[in-house]
Each structure stands twice: as C-alpha cells, then as structure tokens.
Write a protein that holds these residues in place. Structure first.
Motif, mmCIF file in Angstrom:
data_model
loop_
_atom_site.group_PDB
_atom_site.id
_atom_site.type_symbol
_atom_site.label_atom_id
_atom_site.label_comp_id
_atom_site.label_asym_id
_atom_site.label_seq_id
_atom_site.Cartn_x
_atom_site.Cartn_y
_atom_site.Cartn_z
ATOM 1 N N ASP A 156 -4.520 0.005 -7.878
ATOM 2 C CA ASP A 156 -5.242 0.991 -6.952
ATOM 3 C C ASP A 156 -6.726 1.242 -7.166
ATOM 4 O O ASP A 156 -7.880 1.393 -6.485
ATOM 5 C CB ASP A 156 -4.582 2.392 -7.001
ATOM 6 C CG ASP A 156 -3.129 2.212 -6.044
ATOM 7 O OD1 ASP A 156 -3.000 1.108 -5.250
ATOM 8 O OD2 ASP A 156 -2.334 2.675 -6.513
ATOM 9 N N ARG A 182 -9.090 -1.176 -5.438
ATOM 10 C CA ARG A 182 -9.317 -0.714 -4.100
ATOM 11 C C ARG A 182 -10.372 0.446 -4.034
ATOM 12 O O ARG A 182 -11.165 0.582 -3.053
ATOM 13 C CB ARG A 182 -7.850 -0.565 -3.391
ATOM 14 C CG ARG A 182 -8.236 -0.017 -1.957
ATOM 15 C CD ARG A 182 -6.779 -0.026 -1.182
ATOM 16 N NE ARG A 182 -5.660 0.891 -1.886
ATOM 17 C CZ ARG A 182 -5.877 2.233 -1.775
ATOM 18 N NH1 ARG A 182 -6.663 2.734 -0.813
ATOM 19 N NH2 ARG A 182 -4.954 2.631 -2.439
ATOM 20 N N ARG A 236 0.888 -1.137 -0.067
ATOM 21 C CA ARG A 236 0.142 -0.024 -0.074
ATOM 22 C C ARG A 236 0.761 1.326 -0.045
ATOM 23 O O ARG A 236 1.678 1.597 0.980
ATOM 24 C CB ARG A 236 -0.882 -0.039 1.096
ATOM 25 C CG ARG A 236 -2.069 -1.012 1.375
ATOM 26 C CD ARG A 236 -3.325 -0.783 0.154
ATOM 27 N NE ARG A 236 -3.938 0.543 0.749
ATOM 28 C CZ ARG A 236 -4.790 0.421 1.707
ATOM 29 N NH1 ARG A 236 -5.224 -0.918 2.112
ATOM 30 N NH2 ARG A 236 -5.557 1.582 1.900
#
Length: 314
Positions: free
Chosen positions: A185, A188, A119
């Motif tokens: 990303d 997410r 992350r």
C-alpha cells in the motif's frame, strides 16, 4: 620473599567430533536425492522420448518392441500424411487464432480482476471473493453451460471457445495473492502523492512489477487453449472452424474406423491401415506438442524469478 604466579592457561573446549555416521549422512542423502530425481525424470521424459522415436520408426518394429531406445526403420510417412492434409493446416491456423485471442482475454481478466480483489478499499471485497471461490465447489455442468451459450447466441462462433472458460478462479486467486504480497500500500500511496491515478498506477507500476505472474498466466492459458478440444466438439458445427486438436482427433478416428471397416478376408489392407493408424497417432502427438515446446524457452526465465518484486521497506 617474592612469589611468582603464573596465570592458568586458557583452556578452550575441545570441539566435539561428529560420529562417523554423521559424516556419511550428507553423501547418502545427496545420493538418495539424485536417485529419486533421476527416476522421476526418467518416468516423465522417457514416454515423451518414446513417442518421438516411435513417430519416425517402422510401426511393425514398434509393435514388436524393437524400438525402445533408438528409432528403427526410420520413416516420415506419418508426418507426410498429416502435412499433406489441408484440414490440418486450417486447424493449425484456427488453433493459433483461438489460443492468441483466448490467452489475451483470459490474462487481461485475471490480472485486472486479481488486482481489484487485492485492493482492501474495494467495496464488498470479501463478499465478491466468497462468491467467486464458491464456484470452485459448485458447477452447473455441461447442459446448463450449453444452454447459456446457446441463449447468448454464441454457438458456432469463436466466442463460444473463448468466453466460457475465460476466467479460471484458481488463477484469479493466485493473481490476488501475488498483488497483495508484492504491491504494498505504501507504493500506491507514494504514487498517489505524485498525482498518479489508479489506471496509471496499474499500467505503469503494477504490470511491470508483475512480469513473472504475467509469464506464468500466459503459459498456463496458452497450454489450456492450445490443447482444448471439448468446447469445440460441443459448440462448433462448422468443420472449417475446428481447432487443430479436433482435426487431429477426427483424422485418428477416421483411420481407426477405416481399418476396422475392412472385410476379414482383406488382411493385407487391414494390416496396412493398422500400421498407418499407429504411425499417424504418434506423429500427431509430436506435431500438436511442437509449438508449445518451442514457446516454453522464451517464458522459462520468468519462472525462476522471486515473487518479491516491488517490495519496499516500511
């Protein structure tokens, strides 16, 4: 006066004819590839096959060199001696417990740690990663590790086997790279717009997309924990807690010491002890490796899958 004109015919370039040697390149390359792979496979597989046939062959014929392709003088005395020892079954149960617990702890830490490091919004991510990678180059050694385990009160406990090697830095780096490459990303962000928390996103989306990684990590840690004996050798003092590898090692050492401890005049007994020690040695290798060979086919299908699961178009 009429003139007739004919259009020039369409001239197509004649295809280049490859030279004769170019036509032989592919067959020669394929033959060389098959030969190299065959030699490599033989070099890897034959020692394993020899151990298998030697474990069921007469030790005298093994020492004479008569056993090299097929077993000779088939006997199961080595396996009978191993299986008749109650410490072997206790060691087998201990190894199964250590392997299951150690694999569960290691895979959990590797997956959660690798995802956290992948992350980009993790505070201090680069510093944490640098400190972790630094441990690949510097190690305190056995004595400081033993002192730490002793001060934590873990000596002669199952946690002395599980915790000191719970996280392998290289596996952690592999997990981080996998999550960075296969969990974009945008995925997410889409889950966050739907109201998914970080924990729900990890358990419901990330882990199902990481089945090949999980299978590889499980296989690596199962092999490591099953074959580990050095930690038990220095951290455990209770023989009832010994894993299978340490039990088999003690049996082999005991047989060798017993054989070398006989008087020179007792030649028949000495020869019998040597035969038994050699037969038990091969039988122990097969007995210890059999569970891993039985587990591998169930995880093999995940090894051939691509590492782009979960990728989306930007």
């Amino acid at each position: 006066m009429s003139t007739t004109s004919t259009a020039p015919p369409c001239l197509l370039p004649a295809p280049d004819k490859p030279p004769a040697r170019r036509g032989l390149a592919d067959p020669l390359f394929n033959a060389a590839t098959v030969l190299v792979i065959g030699v490599a496979l033989a070099a890897v597989i034959y020692p394993l096959y020899f151990i298998l046939i030697a474990s069921v062959s007469d030790p005298d014929r093994v020492y004479e060199g008569s056993v090299w392709l097929w077993p000779s003088g088939i006997t199961l005395d080595g396996y009978a001696r191993i299986l008749s020892d109650p410490t072997v079954w206790r060691g087998l149960a201990n190894s199964a417990f250590y392997t299951a617990l150690g694999t569960a702890v290691s895979v959990t830490l590797v997956l959660t740690g690798g995802y956290a490091l992948s992350r980009r919004d993790l505070p201090g991510r680069r510093l944490i990663l640098a400190l972790i990678v630094l441990t690949l180059f510097f190690d305190g050694g056995i004595i400081p590790r033993y002192l730490v385990v002793r001060e934590l009160g873990l000596l002669d406990t199952v946690w002395a086997i599980v915790l000191p090697n719970a996280v392998a830095v290289w596996n952690l780096v592999i997990a981080r790279v996998y999550f960075e490459s296969n969990i974009p990303d945008s995925l997410r962000e889409a889950a966050a717009l739907d109201g998914a928390s970080d924990l729900r996103f990890f358990f419901k989306i990330v882990l199902p997309l990481a089945k090949p990684l999980i299978a590889i990590m499980v296989m690596i840690h199962v092999v490591w924990n099953w074959n580990a004996f050095f930690e038990a050798l220095i951290y455990l003092t209770d023989e009832f807690k010994y894993p299978l590898q340490l039990v088999l090692r003690n049996i082999l050492v005991q047989n060798e010491v017993t054989a070398s401890g006989h008087l020179v005049g007792d030649l028949s007994s000495y020869a019998e002890q040597q035969r038994t020690a050699g037969l038990i040695k091969y039988s122990m290798i097969v007995f210890a490796a059999a569970p891993l060979l039985a587990l591998f086919p169930f995880l093999q299908k995940y090894f051939v899958k691509g590492l782009t699961l979960g990728a989306v178009k930007s």
